[in-house]
Motif scaffolding. Structure first.
Motif, PDB file in Angstrom:
ATOM      1  N   ASP A  41       0.820  -1.215   0.000  1.00  0.00           N
ATOM      2  CA  ASP A  41       0.000   0.000   0.000  1.00  0.00           C
ATOM      3  C   ASP A  41       0.851   1.260   0.000  1.00  0.00           C
ATOM      4  OD1 ASP A  41      -2.534  -1.041  -0.041  1.00  0.00           O
ATOM      5  OD2 ASP A  41      -2.749  -1.116   2.130  1.00  0.00           O
ATOM      6  N   MET A 116       2.107   6.544 -13.380  1.00  0.00           N
ATOM      7  CA  MET A 116       0.984   6.322 -12.474  1.00  0.00           C
ATOM      8  C   MET A 116      -0.103   7.360 -12.695  1.00  0.00           C
ATOM      9  SD  MET A 116       2.890   5.246  -8.925  1.00  0.00           S
ATOM     10  CE  MET A 116       4.102   3.912  -8.922  1.00  0.00           C
ATOM     11  N   ARG A 119      -6.457   7.552  -8.780  1.00  0.00           N
ATOM     12  CA  ARG A 119      -7.802   6.992  -8.828  1.00  0.00           C
ATOM     13  C   ARG A 119      -8.307   6.769  -7.401  1.00  0.00           C
ATOM     14  NH1 ARG A 119      -8.004   1.245 -11.207  1.00  0.00           N
ATOM     15  NH2 ARG A 119      -7.345   2.321 -13.119  1.00  0.00           N
ATOM     16  N   LYS A 120      -9.330   7.528  -7.015  1.00  0.00           N
ATOM     17  CA  LYS A 120      -9.976   7.371  -5.710  1.00  0.00           C
ATOM     18  C   LYS A 120      -8.967   7.397  -4.558  1.00  0.00           C
ATOM     19  CE  LYS A 120     -13.856   4.721  -7.589  1.00  0.00           C
ATOM     20  NZ  LYS A 120     -14.622   3.446  -7.550  1.00  0.00           N
ATOM     21  N   ARG A 122      -5.733   7.021  -4.636  1.00  0.00           N
ATOM     22  CA  ARG A 122      -4.617   6.089  -4.765  1.00  0.00           C
ATOM     23  C   ARG A 122      -3.803   6.398  -6.014  1.00  0.00           C
ATOM     24  NH1 ARG A 122      -4.284   1.140  -2.072  1.00  0.00           N
ATOM     25  NH2 ARG A 122      -5.777   0.913  -0.373  1.00  0.00           N
ATOM     26  N   LEU A 123      -2.526   6.055  -5.942  1.00  0.00           N
ATOM     27  CA  LEU A 123      -1.668   6.088  -7.117  1.00  0.00           C
ATOM     28  C   LEU A 123      -1.667   4.692  -7.719  1.00  0.00           C
ATOM     29  CD1 LEU A 123       1.540   8.163  -6.259  1.00  0.00           C
ATOM     30  CD2 LEU A 123      -0.159   8.659  -8.020  1.00  0.00           C
ATOM     31  N   VAL A 124      -2.026   4.595  -8.993  1.00  0.00           N
ATOM     32  CA  VAL A 124      -2.235   3.284  -9.611  1.00  0.00           C
ATOM     33  C   VAL A 124      -1.321   3.130 -10.818  1.00  0.00           C
ATOM     34  CG1 VAL A 124      -3.935   1.766 -10.706  1.00  0.00           C
ATOM     35  CG2 VAL A 124      -4.634   3.293  -8.834  1.00  0.00           C
ATOM     36  N   ARG A 125      -0.676   1.976 -10.884  1.00  0.00           N
ATOM     37  CA  ARG A 125       0.081   1.574 -12.070  1.00  0.00           C
ATOM     38  C   ARG A 125      -0.134   0.079 -12.273  1.00  0.00           C
ATOM     39  NH1 ARG A 125       5.054  -0.760 -13.527  1.00  0.00           N
ATOM     40  NH2 ARG A 125       5.947   0.067 -15.474  1.00  0.00           N
ATOM     41  N   GLU A 127      -1.414  -3.389 -11.868  1.00  0.00           N
ATOM     42  CA  GLU A 127      -2.111  -4.062 -10.775  1.00  0.00           C
ATOM     43  C   GLU A 127      -1.722  -3.517  -9.408  1.00  0.00           C
ATOM     44  OE1 GLU A 127      -1.105  -8.184 -10.882  1.00  0.00           O
ATOM     45  OE2 GLU A 127       1.057  -7.831 -10.896  1.00  0.00           O
ATOM     46  N   TYR A 128      -0.810  -2.546  -9.372  1.00  0.00           N
ATOM     47  CA  TYR A 128      -0.375  -1.985  -8.095  1.00  0.00           C
ATOM     48  C   TYR A 128      -1.133  -0.697  -7.784  1.00  0.00           C
ATOM     49  CZ  TYR A 128       3.433  -5.328  -8.010  1.00  0.00           C
ATOM     50  OH  TYR A 128       4.166  -6.481  -7.969  1.00  0.00           O
ATOM     51  N   SER A 129      -1.444  -0.522  -6.490  1.00  0.00           N
ATOM     52  CA  SER A 129      -2.236   0.621  -6.046  1.00  0.00           C
ATOM     53  C   SER A 129      -1.726   1.067  -4.675  1.00  0.00           C
ATOM     54  CB  SER A 129      -3.719   0.216  -5.967  1.00  0.00           C
ATOM     55  OG  SER A 129      -4.492   1.229  -5.382  1.00  0.00           O
ATOM     56  N   ARG A 131      -1.782   3.902  -1.426  1.00  0.00           N
ATOM     57  CA  ARG A 131      -2.543   4.970  -0.768  1.00  0.00           C
ATOM     58  C   ARG A 131      -1.654   5.901   0.039  1.00  0.00           C
ATOM     59  NH1 ARG A 131      -5.691   3.519   4.722  1.00  0.00           N
ATOM     60  NH2 ARG A 131      -4.168   2.165   5.720  1.00  0.00           N
TER      61      ARG A 131
END
Length: 301
Positions: A41, A116, A119-120, A122-125, A127-129, A131
């Motif tokens: 996380d 990245m 999204r909501k 979170r930093l997303v790349r 399958e990794y997310s 917070r």
């Protein structure tokens, strides 16, 4: 067995007779860890750009003494008051402190940050997310990275900074009013916090640094590693001490059927566990130097 195993195996080694058992043990663990993804996380930003900014041309000279005492980085950084060594020290301490607190984390530099999106909260790349982002002390940062971090913070993501924030950028040099403005805006947000004492921040909580595995009883220094494989949680737990430990833990996950995988002999057996909100609780024992996987399968309640 611990007292007779030497750093390397040879035919004259007293432990040679156990070589097959050892390689089977390593093979089973490696097979599991070759699958799925780390349940991280937390993202720790690599400060290499600031290290380069604090280095000078002499570090490219093969005749120059490259290593300072204890810092492991170019000796000529002393001309900047040892700031590069201090950044390096705090960065490596943060890695150790997160591992000690059983908080899964990954490190990334500007290349990955630029890939990245937010999204909501979170930093997303892929399958990794993430917070939470942790910033070691820095003197410079890529402008695009700073803009992404501000967007992330405004969307509710946690940012913890462990020391000085960048005043310069890679695009405009050591003094960049735009990047200073971005960080002033970040610091006005309640989810952006100074954390020069990272262990204290972890203990206080409410900063996005929650361990995947927490102790309820019998706490000791237990290394852990959590992966997600085909929807199941694989939690590696180990006892590196000379005494056995009985303890109770809570694993943050989707509740399901719980089993224990023994890498020493490949045996898999169910264990008693209680489903709780956002996880499971279980009482366990680890003998000296024993390690195992605790597996939670949400498809088998």
């Amino acid at each position: 067995a611990q007292s007779v195993v030497t750093p390397d195996f040879y035919r004259t080694d007293p432990a040679w007779q156990h070589m097959g058992q050892w390689t089977d043990y390593v093979r089973r663990i490696s097979y599991v860890n070759a699958h799925g993804k780390l349940l991280a996380d937390v993202l720790l930003l690599n400060p290499m750009d600031s290290i380069w900014a604090l280095s000078e041309g002499a570090n490219m000279d093969p005749g120059y003494d490259m290593l300072d005492v204890g810092g492991g980085i170019p000796a000529n950084t002393a001309s900047h008051g040892g700031r590069a060594s201090e950044i390096n020290r705090i960065y490596h301490e943060a890695i150790r402190q997160l591992a000690h607190a059983r908080i899964e984390a990954l490190a990334a530099d500007k290349f990955y940050l630029k890939e990245m999106h937010v999204r909501k909260g979170r930093l997303v790349r892929g399958e990794y997310s993430f917070r939470t982002v942790i910033l070691p002390p820095m003197t410079v940062m890529d402008l695009q990275v700073a803009e992404i971090l501000l967007q992330f913070a405004r969307d509710g993501g946690f940012i913890l900074y462990l020391g000085e924030l960048p005043e310069g950028s890679l695009q405009r040099g050591r003094t960049d009013h735009r990047i200073q403005e971005l960080f002033r805006s970040m610091k006005t947000l309640p989810n952006v916090m100074e954390a020069r004492d990272l262990p204290a921040a972890i203990r206080r909580g409410n900063c996005g640094l929650d361990p995947q595995i927490s102790f309820l009883e019998g706490e000791f220094d237990m290394p852990t590693l959590c992966r997600q494989i085909d929807g199941r949680l694989f939690a590696w737990i180990a006892n590196n001490e000379e005494e056995a430990h009985d303890f109770k833990i809570r694993i943050r996950c989707t509740p399901g059927q719980v089993s224990r995988w023994n890498p020493s002999d490949g045996h898999i057996f169910p264990i008693a566990a209680e489903s709780v909100e956002k996880g499971i609780e279980a009482k366990l024992r680890l003998y000296p130097y024993e390690g195992c996987f605790i597996v939670v399968d949400p498809d088998k309640p």
